[in-house]
Design a protein around this motif. Structure first.
Motif, PDB file in Angstrom:
ATOM      1  N   GLU A  52     -10.027  -9.830  10.924  1.00  0.00           N
ATOM      2  CA  GLU A  52     -10.291 -10.264  12.324  1.00  0.00           C
ATOM      3  C   GLU A  52     -11.694  -9.531  12.635  1.00  0.00           C
ATOM      4  OE1 GLU A  52      -8.528 -11.865  14.214  1.00  0.00           O
ATOM      5  OE2 GLU A  52      -6.478 -11.768  13.852  1.00  0.00           O
ATOM      6  N   GLU A  53     -11.882  -8.405  12.138  1.00  0.00           N
ATOM      7  CA  GLU A  53     -13.030  -7.774  12.544  1.00  0.00           C
ATOM      8  C   GLU A  53     -14.433  -8.700  12.161  1.00  0.00           C
ATOM      9  OE1 GLU A  53     -15.434  -4.415  10.073  1.00  0.00           O
ATOM     10  OE2 GLU A  53     -13.942  -3.464  11.453  1.00  0.00           O
ATOM     11  N   ILE A  54     -14.269  -9.247  10.862  1.00  0.00           N
ATOM     12  CA  ILE A  54     -15.312 -10.232  10.606  1.00  0.00           C
ATOM     13  C   ILE A  54     -15.304 -11.290  11.288  1.00  0.00           C
ATOM     14  CG2 ILE A  54     -15.986 -11.701   8.468  1.00  0.00           C
ATOM     15  CD1 ILE A  54     -14.557  -9.611   6.563  1.00  0.00           C
ATOM     16  N   ILE A  55     -13.937 -12.020  11.697  1.00  0.00           N
ATOM     17  CA  ILE A  55     -14.177 -13.406  12.589  1.00  0.00           C
ATOM     18  C   ILE A  55     -14.966 -13.010  13.837  1.00  0.00           C
ATOM     19  CG2 ILE A  55     -12.659 -14.538  14.159  1.00  0.00           C
ATOM     20  CD1 ILE A  55     -10.702 -14.299  11.482  1.00  0.00           C
ATOM     21  N   ALA A  56     -14.531 -11.821  14.683  1.00  0.00           N
ATOM     22  CA  ALA A  56     -15.206 -11.203  15.679  1.00  0.00           C
ATOM     23  C   ALA A  56     -16.887 -11.075  15.703  1.00  0.00           C
ATOM     24  CB  ALA A  56     -14.420  -9.768  16.303  1.00  0.00           C
ATOM     25  N   THR A  57     -17.238 -10.724  14.535  1.00  0.00           N
ATOM     26  CA  THR A  57     -18.478 -10.419  14.399  1.00  0.00           C
ATOM     27  C   THR A  57     -19.214 -11.733  14.182  1.00  0.00           C
ATOM     28  OG1 THR A  57     -18.123  -8.412  13.192  1.00  0.00           O
ATOM     29  CG2 THR A  57     -20.221  -9.324  12.688  1.00  0.00           C
ATOM     30  N   ASN A  97     -16.445 -17.436   2.113  1.00  0.00           N
ATOM     31  CA  ASN A  97     -16.525 -16.423   1.302  1.00  0.00           C
ATOM     32  C   ASN A  97     -16.185 -15.134   1.858  1.00  0.00           C
ATOM     33  OD1 ASN A  97     -17.768 -15.096  -0.836  1.00  0.00           O
ATOM     34  ND2 ASN A  97     -20.021 -15.197  -0.059  1.00  0.00           N
ATOM     35  N   ALA A  98     -14.967 -15.081   2.298  1.00  0.00           N
ATOM     36  CA  ALA A  98     -14.332 -13.907   2.785  1.00  0.00           C
ATOM     37  C   ALA A  98     -14.150 -12.747   1.489  1.00  0.00           C
ATOM     38  CB  ALA A  98     -12.756 -14.403   3.069  1.00  0.00           C
ATOM     39  N   LEU A  99     -14.179 -13.393   0.227  1.00  0.00           N
ATOM     40  CA  LEU A  99     -14.164 -12.243  -0.867  1.00  0.00           C
ATOM     41  C   LEU A  99     -15.132 -11.298  -0.710  1.00  0.00           C
ATOM     42  CD1 LEU A  99     -12.552 -12.380  -4.294  1.00  0.00           C
ATOM     43  CD2 LEU A  99     -15.105 -12.139  -4.266  1.00  0.00           C
ATOM     44  N   GLU A 100     -16.500 -12.171  -0.659  1.00  0.00           N
ATOM     45  CA  GLU A 100     -17.660 -11.130  -0.604  1.00  0.00           C
ATOM     46  C   GLU A 100     -17.802 -10.194   0.655  1.00  0.00           C
ATOM     47  OE1 GLU A 100     -22.503 -11.625  -1.024  1.00  0.00           O
ATOM     48  OE2 GLU A 100     -21.104 -13.247  -1.712  1.00  0.00           O
ATOM     49  N   LYS A 101     -17.500 -10.862   1.682  1.00  0.00           N
ATOM     50  CA  LYS A 101     -17.560 -10.232   2.952  1.00  0.00           C
ATOM     51  C   LYS A 101     -16.790  -8.953   2.944  1.00  0.00           C
ATOM     52  CE  LYS A 101     -19.176 -14.627   5.264  1.00  0.00           C
ATOM     53  NZ  LYS A 101     -18.913 -15.424   6.009  1.00  0.00           N
TER      54      LYS A 101
END
Length: 388
Positions: free
Chosen positions: A99-104, A127-131
């Motif tokens: 959720e933090e990545i989505i918001a960013t 590329n959620a794995l790398e992030k």
């Protein structure tokens, strides 16, 4: 996997796709419960995490259960579920990270898109794995150290597999996808698909395994994925799913399994499937979509695996010091295949293959090498593989 009735005999054509052939195929499938499955629900074998782990702990247990899961994917329903595959505490932590990545990414702006669904209907992390590895290495290791994710991957693909992941959040009111098959041939147009020999249509499904981990409870009204069991056996499927009559047949005959948080589902990429519509008003349905590739294929996403393993290496060292097994996390993060490479500089160590990036990481972990030493080794390894 599709059985070739006439190997190397030309091309498959859209004009030869007939719903009647698919209907006849699906009408004559055996109704069996695999030996280690807890039960079968709407033709789909359902396994429990506890039973699988108990079996893995017995002599020859891993070999037997891997063979069973592979048979389910190839000649059985083409799909299975593992209930309770991941612990809720780990899933919740990673959900917060995502959720933090989505918001960013939303704050950064830019275009959004999705496969087989309207742009903007979902929140998607490519590329959620790398992030995840770069932003939250500890949570990455705890998540991908899971033994049952590794079991499913080995069962279908063998060792050296490559993990990528794309997170999909279907928001309240989000409309589902159209029926499709997945990568490789599933991501080509029907015109392009017709240009591939028929044996490639049979081989494409064995290059990848599709999976999904439920990051929340998914009752039917939230729109969990729709499936057509046994449809991976239909020889013309990569051409047929584009046709309206096949889409209508799927709409009328699919099954839909509710999932609980921490459950995992794995399926043959040739299985007809589609994400469902989220008819709720308050549930954001989050799933981590795993696309796991054979060592002999290439992943859909370009992942900087050196960046990933460098990010998580201190966590790996700490987990080993605490007595944990991190082998599955290494397999999910580091490149496990030796080729392509420059054999003038990157010499084989056993007469066949040079060391892989995963070998370098495992060796460093065994020696307790520092993060800087690992970075130096990875730099030398990458330099040796360059063509010039």
């Amino acid at each position: 996997m599709t059985t070739m009735s006439a190997p190397f005999s030309g091309r498959l054509r859209r004009d030869d796709c007939r719903v009647a052939d698919l209907r006849e195929l699906l009408a004559h499938q055996p109704d069996v419960t695999p030996p280690h499955a807890d039960h079968v629900e709407q033709q789909v074998p359902v396994y429990t995490a506890a039973t699988l782990r108990e079996t893995l702990g017995t002599e020859s247990g891993a070999t037997g259960i891997e063979a069973e899961l592979a048979e389910v994917l190839a000649t059985g329903a083409g799909i299975f579920v593992i209930t309770g595959a991941l612990e809720h505490e780990v899933v919740d932590r990673v959900s917060a990270d995502l959720e933090e990545i989505i918001a960013t990414e939303k704050a950064a702006g830019g275009e959004v898109g999705d496969h087989f669904a309207a742009a903007g209907a979902n929140d998607r992390i490519w590329n959620a794995l790398e992030k995840l590895a770069v932003t939250h290495p500890g949570d990455f290791v705890d998540y991908y150290a899971n033994d049952l994710l590794a079991l499913a991957a080995r069962a279908w693909l063998g060792p050296g597999y490559q993990v990528t992941s794309q997170v999909n959040v279907v928001n309240p009111g989000g409309v589902g996808q159209t029926v499709h098959r997945d990568y490789h041939l599933g991501f080509t147009s029907p015109q392009a698909g017709e240009r591939f020999p028929r044996h490639v249509h049979d081989l494409s499904p064995v290059l990848t395994l599709q999976g999904a981990v439920a990051h929340c409870d998914m009752p039917v009204e939230t729109g969990p994925t729709l499936y057509l069991p046994h449809s991976q056996k239909y020889s013309h499927g990569y051409l047929a799913y584009w046709l309206e009559e096949f889409q209508e047949y799927f709409t009328q005959h699919h099954v839909q399994l509710p999932l609980a948080k921490g459950d995992a589902v794995f399926f043959n990429p040739a299985l007809f499937h589609a994400a469902g519509s989220n008819t709720t008003t308050g549930v954001r349905r989050m799933a981590n979509l795993l696309q796991i590739s054979s060592a002999f294929g290439r992943a859909m996403e370009a992942v900087d695996r050196e960046r990933v393993v460098t990010a998580i290496y201190p966590t790996l060292l700490a987990r080993i010091a605490a007595g944990d097994d991190v082998g599955h996390a290494v397999a999910a993060s580091a490149e496990g295949y030796a080729f392509p490479t420059n054999l003038d500089r990157d010499q084989p160590v056993d007469g066949m293959s040079p060391p892989t990036q995963a070998d370098i990481v495992r060796e460093a972990l065994a020696e307790g090498a520092s993060p800087q030493e690992l970075a130096d080794r990875l730099d030398r390894h990458a330099a040796a593989r360059r063509s010039s």
